[in-house]
Design a protein around this motif. Structure first.
Motif, PDB file in Angstrom:
ATOM      1  N   SER A  94      27.045  67.869  74.379  1.00  0.00           N
ATOM      2  CA  SER A  94      26.080  68.712  73.696  1.00  0.00           C
ATOM      3  C   SER A  94      24.925  67.855  73.180  1.00  0.00           C
ATOM      4  CB  SER A  94      26.804  69.312  72.497  1.00  0.00           C
ATOM      5  OG  SER A  94      26.507  70.621  72.339  1.00  0.00           O
TER       6      SER A  94
ATOM      7  N   SER B 202      26.977  81.917  81.381  1.00  0.00           N
ATOM      8  CA  SER B 202      28.371  82.048  80.950  1.00  0.00           C
ATOM      9  C   SER B 202      28.519  83.118  79.874  1.00  0.00           C
ATOM     10  CB  SER B 202      28.850  80.720  80.359  1.00  0.00           C
ATOM     11  OG  SER B 202      28.841  79.720  81.336  1.00  0.00           O
TER      12      SER B 202
ATOM     13  N   ARG C 222      22.905  81.201  68.459  1.00  0.00           N
ATOM     14  CA  ARG C 222      22.098  80.361  67.561  1.00  0.00           C
ATOM     15  C   ARG C 222      20.713  80.983  67.490  1.00  0.00           C
ATOM     16  NH1 ARG C 222      23.725  75.459  70.880  1.00  0.00           N
ATOM     17  NH2 ARG C 222      25.715  74.848  69.967  1.00  0.00           N
TER      18      ARG C 222
ATOM     19  N   ASP D  32      37.354  78.167  78.955  1.00  0.00           N
ATOM     20  CA  ASP D  32      37.890  77.137  78.077  1.00  0.00           C
ATOM     21  C   ASP D  32      37.578  77.532  76.642  1.00  0.00           C
ATOM     22  OD1 ASP D  32      39.095  74.773  77.332  1.00  0.00           O
ATOM     23  OD2 ASP D  32      37.455  73.477  77.990  1.00  0.00           O
TER      24      ASP D  32
ATOM     25  N   HIS E 225      36.319  76.026  72.939  1.00  0.00           N
ATOM     26  CA  HIS E 225      35.751  74.896  72.189  1.00  0.00           C
ATOM     27  C   HIS E 225      35.516  75.353  70.776  1.00  0.00           C
ATOM     28  CE1 HIS E 225      34.438  73.152  76.020  1.00  0.00           C
ATOM     29  NE2 HIS E 225      33.931  74.329  76.297  1.00  0.00           N
TER      30      HIS E 225
ATOM     31  N   TYR F  46      34.556  80.186  76.174  1.00  0.00           N
ATOM     32  CA  TYR F  46      33.400  80.113  77.073  1.00  0.00           C
ATOM     33  C   TYR F  46      33.935  80.307  78.492  1.00  0.00           C
ATOM     34  CZ  TYR F  46      30.943  77.648  73.267  1.00  0.00           C
ATOM     35  OH  TYR F  46      30.361  77.298  72.074  1.00  0.00           O
ATOM     36  N   GLY F  47      33.289  81.121  79.304  1.00  0.00           N
ATOM     37  CA  GLY F  47      33.791  81.327  80.656  1.00  0.00           C
ATOM     38  C   GLY F  47      32.700  81.637  81.657  1.00  0.00           C
ATOM     39  N   THR F  48      32.987  81.287  82.920  1.00  0.00           N
ATOM     40  CA  THR F  48      32.046  81.506  84.034  1.00  0.00           C
ATOM     41  C   THR F  48      32.407  82.800  84.760  1.00  0.00           C
ATOM     42  OG1 THR F  48      31.948  79.115  84.362  1.00  0.00           O
ATOM     43  CG2 THR F  48      31.183  80.482  86.186  1.00  0.00           C
TER      44      THR F  48
ATOM     45  N   GLU G  47      26.499  75.298  84.065  1.00  0.00           N
ATOM     46  CA  GLU G  47      26.289  74.275  83.041  1.00  0.00           C
ATOM     47  C   GLU G  47      27.470  74.392  82.098  1.00  0.00           C
ATOM     48  OE1 GLU G  47      22.393  74.692  81.104  1.00  0.00           O
ATOM     49  OE2 GLU G  47      23.368  73.639  79.450  1.00  0.00           O
ATOM     50  N   ILE G  48      28.511  73.613  82.371  1.00  0.00           N
ATOM     51  CA  ILE G  48      29.755  73.798  81.616  1.00  0.00           C
ATOM     52  C   ILE G  48      30.378  72.465  81.226  1.00  0.00           C
ATOM     53  CG2 ILE G  48      30.207  76.036  82.694  1.00  0.00           C
ATOM     54  CD1 ILE G  48      32.219  74.761  84.503  1.00  0.00           C
ATOM     55  N   ASP G  49      31.413  72.521  80.401  1.00  0.00           N
ATOM     56  CA  ASP G  49      32.023  71.294  79.892  1.00  0.00           C
ATOM     57  C   ASP G  49      32.902  70.627  80.958  1.00  0.00           C
ATOM     58  OD1 ASP G  49      34.121  73.185  79.851  1.00  0.00           O
ATOM     59  OD2 ASP G  49      35.206  71.804  78.578  1.00  0.00           O
TER      60      ASP G  49
ATOM     61  N   ARG H  94      31.501  67.491  67.224  1.00  0.00           N
ATOM     62  CA  ARG H  94      30.968  67.390  68.582  1.00  0.00           C
ATOM     63  C   ARG H  94      30.994  65.939  69.067  1.00  0.00           C
ATOM     64  NH1 ARG H  94      28.388  71.965  70.683  1.00  0.00           N
ATOM     65  NH2 ARG H  94      28.207  73.627  69.163  1.00  0.00           N
TER      66      ARG H  94
HETATM   67  P1  5GP Z   1      27.401  75.292  73.049  1.00  0.00           P
HETATM   68  O1  5GP Z   1      28.166  76.055  71.997  1.00  0.00           O
HETATM   69  O2  5GP Z   1      26.802  74.028  72.519  1.00  0.00           O
HETATM   70  O3  5GP Z   1      26.398  76.164  73.759  1.00  0.00           O
HETATM   71  O4  5GP Z   1      28.466  74.869  74.171  1.00  0.00           O
HETATM   72  C1  5GP Z   1      29.638  74.192  73.843  1.00  0.00           C
HETATM   73  C2  5GP Z   1      30.291  73.679  75.107  1.00  0.00           C
HETATM   74  O5  5GP Z   1      30.699  74.751  75.947  1.00  0.00           O
HETATM   75  C3  5GP Z   1      29.361  72.821  75.963  1.00  0.00           C
HETATM   76  O6  5GP Z   1      30.051  71.647  76.339  1.00  0.00           O
HETATM   77  C4  5GP Z   1      29.088  73.693  77.154  1.00  0.00           C
HETATM   78  O7  5GP Z   1      28.806  72.953  78.312  1.00  0.00           O
HETATM   79  C5  5GP Z   1      30.401  74.428  77.277  1.00  0.00           C
HETATM   80  N1  5GP Z   1      30.305  75.637  78.087  1.00  0.00           N
HETATM   81  C6  5GP Z   1      29.282  76.515  78.175  1.00  0.00           C
HETATM   82  N2  5GP Z   1      29.566  77.490  79.027  1.00  0.00           N
HETATM   83  C7  5GP Z   1      30.798  77.236  79.530  1.00  0.00           C
HETATM   84  C8  5GP Z   1      31.644  77.882  80.496  1.00  0.00           C
HETATM   85  O8  5GP Z   1      31.334  78.909  81.087  1.00  0.00           O
HETATM   86  N3  5GP Z   1      32.852  77.301  80.718  1.00  0.00           N
HETATM   87  C9  5GP Z   1      33.250  76.174  80.102  1.00  0.00           C
HETATM   88  N4  5GP Z   1      34.441  75.674  80.437  1.00  0.00           N
HETATM   89  N5  5GP Z   1      32.482  75.525  79.200  1.00  0.00           N
HETATM   90  C10 5GP Z   1      31.281  76.048  78.918  1.00  0.00           C
END
Ligand code: 5GP
Length: 187
Positions: A12, A35, A42, A72, A74, A79-81, A98-100, A145
């Protein structure tokens, strides 16, 4: 399947969003998969642009329906695709996720032809500065983070490419080169 699946990860605050946006603004043939997440938007984030912001109940029901290519959790949020979007687009276009790191490695298991690209910060100190500078994160969230960052960077060897985002223009150029050469390889 005509397109290539590019999976872009990185801690991040590393600037991957900016890089991806820059590349996509120049390429009609590459689509970004948006996703779904259960985290709150935010400031400035728009539903359907950064993420689809959905409830935990909806997310859980979509997991049961096998609607996610991967997902996944976090910091307590999912968060999912979306599977159908990616599969549909790949028939004609390349797709960027764009994922983790965990999501990226899971996607590669499901789609072995996926190209994994990691965007790495020049240093951890620099990343900390960027995260705090955003102003959208508390000290506590930044600390959480950063604890995750080392783990993510340790997985670099599992990626096909690593781009150090020291200079945005150079990183963008490198990302474009990688994308073009991978698309060419499969022609
Ligand atoms: P943020 O909350 O900062 O937007 O994202 C937190 C984390 O979730 C980041 O590492 C981002 O890459 C990851 N992330 C975002 N979308 C997805 C997703 O669809 N799948 C997964 N596995 N991680 C995701």
């Amino acid at each position: 399947m005509k397109g290539v699946l590019f999976v872009i990860s990185g801690p991040s605050g590393v600037g991957k969003g900016t890089l991806v946006k820059a590349v996509l603004s120049k390429r009609e043939d590459i689509k970004l998969s948006v996703s779904c997440t259960t985290r709150a938007p935010r400031e400035g984030e728009v539903d359907g642009r950064e993420y689809y912001f959905i409830s935990r109940e909806e997310f859980l029901s979509r997991i049961r329906e096998n609607d996610f290519l991967e997902y996944d959790e976090h910091f307590g949020n999912f968060y999912g695709t979306p599977r159908s979007y990616v599969e549909r687009q790949l028939k004609n276009n390349s797709v960027v996720l764009e994922i983790d790191v965990i999501g990226a490695l899971n996607s590669k298991k499901l789609m072995p032809d996926a190209v994994l690209i990691m965007i790495a910060p020049p240093s951890l100190e620099e990343l900390k500065k960027r995260l705090l500078g955003r102003g959208t994160e508390t000290e506590e969230t930044v600390k959480n983070r950063l604890e995750r960052v080392q783990y993510e960077l340790d997985q670099q060897h599992l990626y096909d490419y690593v781009i150090v985002n020291d200079d945005l223009k150079e990183a963008e150029h490198r990302l474009m080169q990688i994308i073009d050469s991978e698309i060419d390889k499969r022609k």
